[in-house]
Design an enzyme around this catalytic site. Structure first.
Site, mmCIF file in Angstrom:
data_model
loop_
_atom_site.group_PDB
_atom_site.id
_atom_site.type_symbol
_atom_site.label_atom_id
_atom_site.label_comp_id
_atom_site.label_asym_id
_atom_site.label_seq_id
_atom_site.Cartn_x
_atom_site.Cartn_y
_atom_site.Cartn_z
ATOM 1 N N GLY A 14 0.971 -1.450 -0.039
ATOM 2 C CA GLY A 14 0.015 0.209 0.010
ATOM 3 C C GLY A 14 0.923 1.095 -0.043
ATOM 4 N N ARG A 82 4.304 -16.295 -5.262
ATOM 5 C CA ARG A 82 2.801 -16.919 -5.441
ATOM 6 C C ARG A 82 2.056 -15.621 -6.402
ATOM 7 N NH1 ARG A 82 -2.310 -16.846 -3.077
ATOM 8 N NH2 ARG A 82 -3.417 -18.950 -3.357
ATOM 9 N N GLY A 117 6.405 -2.419 2.921
ATOM 10 C CA GLY A 117 5.783 -2.912 4.422
ATOM 11 C C GLY A 117 6.296 -4.133 4.738
ATOM 12 N N ASP A 118 5.524 -4.850 5.406
ATOM 13 C CA ASP A 118 5.864 -6.087 5.937
ATOM 14 C C ASP A 118 5.651 -7.365 4.862
ATOM 15 O OD1 ASP A 118 3.215 -5.651 5.839
ATOM 16 O OD2 ASP A 118 2.679 -7.082 7.681
ATOM 17 N N THR A 120 6.225 -6.625 1.501
ATOM 18 C CA THR A 120 7.534 -6.565 0.699
ATOM 19 C C THR A 120 8.517 -7.061 1.349
ATOM 20 O OG1 THR A 120 6.491 -4.514 -0.310
ATOM 21 C CG2 THR A 120 8.724 -4.714 -0.500
ATOM 22 N N THR A 140 4.964 2.766 5.660
ATOM 23 C CA THR A 140 3.651 2.380 6.036
ATOM 24 C C THR A 140 2.923 3.378 6.780
ATOM 25 O OG1 THR A 140 1.826 0.922 6.995
ATOM 26 C CG2 THR A 140 4.158 0.784 7.774
ATOM 27 N N ASP A 142 0.775 2.448 8.785
ATOM 28 C CA ASP A 142 0.183 1.878 10.243
ATOM 29 C C ASP A 142 1.364 1.862 11.243
ATOM 30 O OD1 ASP A 142 -1.524 1.058 8.323
ATOM 31 O OD2 ASP A 142 -1.033 -0.885 7.988
ATOM 32 N N ASP A 144 3.682 -0.356 11.736
ATOM 33 C CA ASP A 144 3.588 -1.550 12.429
ATOM 34 C C ASP A 144 4.803 -2.403 11.864
ATOM 35 O OD1 ASP A 144 2.926 -1.958 9.691
ATOM 36 O OD2 ASP A 144 1.291 -3.347 10.373
ATOM 37 N N ARG A 177 -23.917 14.931 19.706
ATOM 38 C CA ARG A 177 -24.021 13.526 19.089
ATOM 39 C C ARG A 177 -22.675 12.742 19.823
ATOM 40 N NH1 ARG A 177 -25.319 15.331 13.009
ATOM 41 N NH2 ARG A 177 -27.552 15.036 13.268
ATOM 42 N N ARG A 186 -4.849 -1.436 10.359
ATOM 43 C CA ARG A 186 -4.746 -3.003 10.331
ATOM 44 C C ARG A 186 -4.860 -3.477 11.782
ATOM 45 N NH1 ARG A 186 -0.921 -6.132 6.324
ATOM 46 N NH2 ARG A 186 0.477 -5.270 7.795
ATOM 47 N N GLU A 237 -9.555 0.508 12.767
ATOM 48 C CA GLU A 237 -10.455 -0.517 12.017
ATOM 49 C C GLU A 237 -10.088 -1.889 12.396
ATOM 50 O OE1 GLU A 237 -8.920 -0.493 7.949
ATOM 51 O OE2 GLU A 237 -6.885 -0.977 8.750
ATOM 52 N N ARG A 281 -22.974 9.092 14.611
ATOM 53 C CA ARG A 281 -22.576 9.362 13.310
ATOM 54 C C ARG A 281 -21.312 8.641 13.040
ATOM 55 N NH1 ARG A 281 -27.220 10.338 13.075
ATOM 56 N NH2 ARG A 281 -28.395 11.909 11.890
HETATM 57 O O1 F6P Z 1 -1.231 -0.912 5.256
HETATM 58 C C1 F6P Z 1 -1.691 0.236 5.101
HETATM 59 C C2 F6P Z 1 -3.252 0.089 4.684
HETATM 60 O O2 F6P Z 1 -3.551 1.291 4.473
HETATM 61 C C3 F6P Z 1 -3.835 -0.323 6.135
HETATM 62 O O3 F6P Z 1 -4.003 0.606 7.048
HETATM 63 C C4 F6P Z 1 -5.298 -0.759 5.573
HETATM 64 O O4 F6P Z 1 -5.747 -1.666 6.170
HETATM 65 C C5 F6P Z 1 -5.021 -1.442 4.113
HETATM 66 O O5 F6P Z 1 -3.442 -0.942 3.739
HETATM 67 C C6 F6P Z 1 -5.898 -1.302 3.006
HETATM 68 O O6 F6P Z 1 -5.580 -1.786 1.851
HETATM 69 P P1 F6P Z 1 -6.004 -1.504 0.409
HETATM 70 O O7 F6P Z 1 -5.218 -0.281 -0.088
HETATM 71 O O8 F6P Z 1 -5.764 -2.639 -0.214
HETATM 72 O O9 F6P Z 1 -7.443 -1.071 0.411
#
Ligand code: F6P
Length: 374
Positions: A14, A82, A117-118, A120, A140, A142, A144, A177, A186, A237, A281
């Site tokens: 990503g 793969r 990221g992880d 790659t 990334t 994230d 992470d 609200r 992730r 998320e 909301r």
């Molecule tokens: O790893 C980066 C990220 O944006 C995550 O935060 C998210 O869960 C995921 O990639 C979304 O991936 P895609 O771009 O395939 O929807």
């Protein structure tokens, strides 16, 4: 006859703000300091497998540091071991790693810089076993990736999320609200925790702490009792209820990790409306966090990683990933990083900071924090 040595570069997984700053730093350092040529593979490992590449010179990278995305394109489906290939309208998965090595050798490259990221890094660890010399650069939103204090892209994502939370605040207040703001990240809660802290979230839910719905309700009620008739809930998320599962938004069949999270805040909002009789909301920030210009912090970090990666290449080193430790750029073996995720831990200073200023992390506050973590 070509005189200069060549380095390959690709951006995988990503995208995030700062990728172009790394590419720019590699090209500038290669050409100005070392007289090396740079070959950029298109769409991550896909370009190496399919021999799709461009030659990159100073004019190609002029002015790209501030640009989001990646001028090389990226793919999160390009695992060389793969690799999805469409046959008779169905995907079959083939091992194309040997083809990638052959293409690398035919181009006369010394080393490949894989920015990713992880996923790659895991692919790169496998390619190294096949004899391909790789230098890793971690990216990334994230945050992470194992081994580095921070990845570039994270700070930019935090600043976008923080601005969004600030904006949500005013409308939350006007309409009394509960506003849920869902952010990417992730399986790690760094984006939720950082932006929730900076944006003044009242409740922050992260994947590492399964949430207790009663604790969430109690905090909203307690705020109401103090005359605070609105609440902001920042939701990673990957957040899930105690005993529950993460919410999968959709699956991407031919991706190495097919799970795409998303939508937990809709479930939570419906539950809170039922339990509290308060209007809720939901705003899901999604890919907004990945777009746009990198922050100054990310530009500087990405540039430092690019310069250091190029220095390592010229010194004939490979197998290491650039990392930031404190204020120093250093390296750790890619093989050590592959397959690991860096999550928020109970002893991280941001956790203590959040709880000290009265932010609820969605667990029973009578519990010791260590017990709240999964
Ligand atoms: O790893 C980066 C990220 O944006 C995550 O935060 C998210 O869960 C995921 O990639 C979304 O991936 P895609 O771009 O395939 O929807």
């Amino acid at each position: 006859m070509r005189q200069s040595k060549r380095v390959g570069v690709l951006t995988g997984g990503g995208d995030c703000p700062g990728l172009n700053a790394v590419i720019s730093a590699i090209v500038k350092t290669a050409e100005r300091d070392y007289d090396w040529e740079v070959i950029g593979f298109l769409d991550g490992y896909e370009g190496l497998i399919e021999n799709r590449y461009v030659s990159l010179g100073l004019k190609d990278v002029s002015g790209i540091m501030a640009l989001g995305g990646t001028i090389l394109g990226s793919s999160n489906r390009a695992n060389p071991f793969r690799f999805p290939v469409l046959q008779d309208e169905e995907y079959v998965y083939l091992d194309r790693s040997s083809q990638a090595v052959r293409n690398f050798e035919a181009l006369g490259l010394e080393v490949l810089v894989a920015i990713g990221g992880d996923g790659t890094m895991a692919a790169s660890a496998g390619m190294m076993e096949k004899g391909l010399p790789v230098i890793g650069v971690p990216k990334t939103i994230d945050n992470d990736l194992w081994g580095t204090d921070v990845t570039f892209g994270f700070d930019s994502a935090l600043s976008v999320a923080t601005e969004a939370i600030d904006r949500i605040h005013t409308t939350a207040q006007s309409h009394h609200r509960v506003m849920l703001v869902e952010v990417m990240g992730r399986y790690a809660g760094w984006v939720a925790l950082g932006s929730g802290l900076a944006g003044g979230g009242d409740i922050i839910l992260i994947p590492e702490i399964p949430y207790d719905i009663e604790a969430v309700c109690d905090r909203i009620k307690e705020r109401n009792s103090r005359g605070k008739r609105f609440s902001i809930v920042v939701v990673g998320e990957g957040a899930k209820a105690i005993g529950g599962e993460m919410v999968v938004g959709h699956t991407v069949a031919n991706s190495p990790d097919p799970i795409r999270l998303g939508g937990v805040s809709h479930q939570l909002a419906a539950q809170l409306e039922g339990l509290l009789n308060i209007e809720c909301r939901v705003t899901i920030l999604g890919h907004l966090l990945r777009g746009g210009s990198p922050t100054a912090f990310d530009r500087v970090l990405a540039t430092r990683f690019g310069v250091e990666a190029m220095r390592q290449a010229v010194e004939g080193k490979s197998g290491e990933m650039m990392v930031l430790r404190g204020t120093d750029v250093t390296t750790i073996p890619i093989a050590e990083v592959a397959g690991k995720i860096r999550k928020v831990t109970a002893d991280h200073p941001w956790v203590r900071t959040a709880t000290s200023i009265g932010i609820s992390l969605g667990y029973d506050s009578e519990l010791p924090i260590e017990d709240a973590f999964e």
